[in-house]
Design an enzyme around this catalytic site. Structure first.
Site, PDB file in Angstrom:
ATOM      1  N   THR A  14      30.205 -53.400  39.821  1.00  0.00           N
ATOM      2  CA  THR A  14      29.664 -52.316  39.830  1.00  0.00           C
ATOM      3  C   THR A  14      28.685 -52.459  38.589  1.00  0.00           C
ATOM      4  OG1 THR A  14      31.779 -51.257  40.151  1.00  0.00           O
ATOM      5  CG2 THR A  14      30.129 -50.001  38.920  1.00  0.00           C
ATOM      6  N   LYS A 107      34.017 -57.086  26.966  1.00  0.00           N
ATOM      7  CA  LYS A 107      34.825 -56.680  25.894  1.00  0.00           C
ATOM      8  C   LYS A 107      35.951 -57.711  25.254  1.00  0.00           C
ATOM      9  CE  LYS A 107      35.088 -54.085  28.587  1.00  0.00           C
ATOM     10  NZ  LYS A 107      34.702 -53.089  29.548  1.00  0.00           N
ATOM     11  N   ILE A 138      26.490 -45.629  25.679  1.00  0.00           N
ATOM     12  CA  ILE A 138      26.374 -45.072  24.432  1.00  0.00           C
ATOM     13  C   ILE A 138      25.833 -46.393  23.310  1.00  0.00           C
ATOM     14  CG2 ILE A 138      27.207 -44.332  22.265  1.00  0.00           C
ATOM     15  CD1 ILE A 138      29.410 -42.865  23.765  1.00  0.00           C
ATOM     16  N   GLY A 189      38.968 -43.266  41.591  1.00  0.00           N
ATOM     17  CA  GLY A 189      38.470 -44.666  41.299  1.00  0.00           C
ATOM     18  C   GLY A 189      38.286 -44.459  39.694  1.00  0.00           C
ATOM     19  N   GLU A 192      41.955 -47.985  37.220  1.00  0.00           N
ATOM     20  CA  GLU A 192      42.353 -49.254  38.011  1.00  0.00           C
ATOM     21  C   GLU A 192      43.438 -49.362  38.813  1.00  0.00           C
ATOM     22  OE1 GLU A 192      39.983 -51.853  38.064  1.00  0.00           O
ATOM     23  OE2 GLU A 192      38.500 -51.081  36.407  1.00  0.00           O
ATOM     24  N   ASP A 203      42.218 -51.990  26.213  1.00  0.00           N
ATOM     25  CA  ASP A 203      40.689 -51.857  26.458  1.00  0.00           C
ATOM     26  C   ASP A 203      40.176 -51.338  25.133  1.00  0.00           C
ATOM     27  OD1 ASP A 203      38.386 -51.884  28.284  1.00  0.00           O
ATOM     28  OD2 ASP A 203      38.720 -49.697  27.509  1.00  0.00           O
ATOM     29  N   LYS A 207      37.395 -53.002  22.164  1.00  0.00           N
ATOM     30  CA  LYS A 207      36.191 -52.207  21.736  1.00  0.00           C
ATOM     31  C   LYS A 207      36.354 -51.954  20.293  1.00  0.00           C
ATOM     32  CE  LYS A 207      35.521 -50.239  26.334  1.00  0.00           C
ATOM     33  NZ  LYS A 207      36.184 -49.166  27.105  1.00  0.00           N
TER      34      LYS A 207
HETATM   35  N1  HSE Z   1      37.878 -49.037  31.742  1.00  0.00           N
HETATM   36  C1  HSE Z   1      37.211 -48.463  30.676  1.00  0.00           C
HETATM   37  C2  HSE Z   1      37.333 -46.897  30.669  1.00  0.00           C
HETATM   38  C3  HSE Z   1      35.723 -48.772  30.955  1.00  0.00           C
HETATM   39  O1  HSE Z   1      38.031 -46.434  31.468  1.00  0.00           O
HETATM   40  O2  HSE Z   1      36.755 -46.621  29.730  1.00  0.00           O
HETATM   41  C4  HSE Z   1      35.086 -50.105  30.649  1.00  0.00           C
HETATM   42  O3  HSE Z   1      35.415 -50.430  29.347  1.00  0.00           O
END
Ligand code: HSE
Length: 430
Positions: A14, A107, A138, A189, A192, A203, A207
């Site tokens: 993507t 990340k 951002i 979508g 995941e 995740d 970050k």
């Molecule tokens: N999977 C992440 C989210 C996006 O849902 O924000 C990519 O870091």
């Protein structure tokens, strides 16, 4: 006009697709702004079917990315392979060792190995840039390193995962259960097939570790991030939050005080009128508190082809312009070591929900536990009447230490009249 900046992209999913399109669509604009052409010279993906899809006129195709990290005609590699170890890491290390700049959206890689990669880049006289790794479109890394460079930052926090924000928003709007909404998000979508990294807070923790490092000038310490996801959030808790004037959001919060840094990702109840409470759906937002600038919030799309490509290509423009801002705002040798504040010492307000048998004396037992651990009650709500059955009881507290709350939860969970494990959500007032 200077020589073109010659770019190779590894990974045409993507973000790679978006980057390819952006560089093509905005070629003239990029050239004007960079003072030189940004030219794609090579691309790689494990799926060779992509070769046709991207109609690679004049762009060299590789099934294996590694030769691009050593190629003489490449100035910058864009790493969009993903994963903290393995190919992505070796690819970046090899590119740096071969004197190439690296741009990455990865990340996990930066959260685990950012300091060592940035040191290698510094020693090789090249740039490692990762704007796309945090909050998609951002430009928060640039804001922290450049726009806010004059400030001592005390806190950075935000909605760092669009999947969780989408799920929490949809649960609130529809009153549906977590698993229902997750399944819908997967169909659309937005989540995941294996959603663990998103919904368990990993995740967002990646970050947050990056943001803390840039904001506070310290080495990344991902292991020191406390993280908790949203699987246990129920419509019942969302309803109580509304009643109490809060919204539930998964936040990543990093703060610095008394020489310690607290890094935590978990669901929070936040006042529904707080600006960040109104950031809904797949959107992300990052708030920074600085000593001179005061509070600043940036909101935007945290994922998707266009927004993430926007961040990747902004890094390429910086490199084309010969910007050489240190990866984590100060040279690696000057980064502090994080002195982490353990979560047991977190000090804040709490929401606790219990399911208890509707019989006399239960509230007295709960109150006794709060008293014994010096926890001050702010509100107590009991809803419904179910003689012989279970009703929900909600307690909110004044600010207290997390270790005391954990002791209360343990004691209360052991009461005969308590029918389910208590649920706790931290309250943030900002
Ligand atoms: N999977 C992440 C989210 C996006 O849902 O924000 C990519 O870091």
């Amino acid at each position: 006009m200077s020589d073109p900046l010659r770019v190779a992209i590894a990974g045409l999913g993507t973000i790679g697709g978006g980057t390819f399109k952006l560089i093509g669509d905005n070629a003239k604009l990029l050239e004007r702004r960079s003072g030189r052409e940004i030219r794609l010279v090579a691309a790689a993906d494990m799926e060779s079917s992509k070769k046709k899809e991207f109609a690679l006129g004049g762009i060299r195709w590789h099934d294996d990315a590694m030769p691009m990290a050593e190629a003489k005609d490449v100035d910058v590699v864009v790493e969009l392979i993903g994963g903290s170890e393995g190919v992505a890491k070796t690819f970046c290390e090899t590119a740096i060792a071969n004197g190439k700049h690296v741009v990455t959206a990865n990340k996990a890689l930066i959260a685990h190995h950012g300091t060592e990669l940035a040191l290698a880049a510094e020693e090789a006289g090249v740039v490692i840039a990762y704007e796309a790794a945090v909050a998609g479109g951002i430009p928060i890394i640039k804001a922290l390193r450049e726009g806010l460079a004059a400030n001592r930052l005390t806190r950075v926090y935000g909605i760092l995962n669009g999947t969780c924000n989408y799920i929490l928003t949809a649960m609130r709007e529809s009153g549906r259960e977590f698993h229902d909404v997750l399944a819908e998000a997967q169909e659309l979508g937005y989540a995941e097939a294996d959603p663990g990294f998103d919904i368990d807070g990993v995740d967002a923790a990646h970050k947050l570790a990056i943001l803390a490092s840039v904001a506070f000038g310290c080495e990344i310490n991902f292991k020191a991030v406390y993280s908790e996801g949203i699987r246990h959030i129920s419509p019942l808790d969302i309803g109580f939050a509304e009643e109490l004037g809060y919204r539930i959001k998964l936040l990543g919060i990093a703060s610095r005080a008394n020489g310690e840094i607290e890094q935590r990702v978990h669901p929070c109840m936040i006042p529904s009128e707080a600006p960040i409470a109104t950031v809904e759906g797949v959107f992300n937002a990052v708030v920074t508190d600085g000593d001179f600038v005061d509070t600043l919030m940036q909101e935007g799309r945290g994922a998707g082809a266009g927004p993430t490509a926007s961040a990747v290509v902004a890094d390429l423009v910086d490199i084309a312009r010969s910007c050489r801002t240190p990866a984590f705002a100060v040279p690696i040798a000057d980064l502090d070591k994080i002195s982490p504040k353990p979560m047991e010492r977190h000090h804040g307000a709490y929401y606790i929900r219990l399911m208890v048998l509707d019989q006399p004396g239960v509230i007295a037992d709960v109150s006794a536990s709060l008293r014994d651990h010096d926890v001050s009650l702010e509100q107590l709500i009991q809803r419904g009447r179910a003689p012989g059955g279970a009703v929900s009881v909600v307690v909110t507290t004044h600010e207290t230490d997390e270790e005391d709350i954990l002791k209360v939860m343990e004691e209360v969970a052991a009461l005969d009249a308590v029918t389910e494990p208590p649920r706790m959500i931290r309250i943030e007032t900002f």
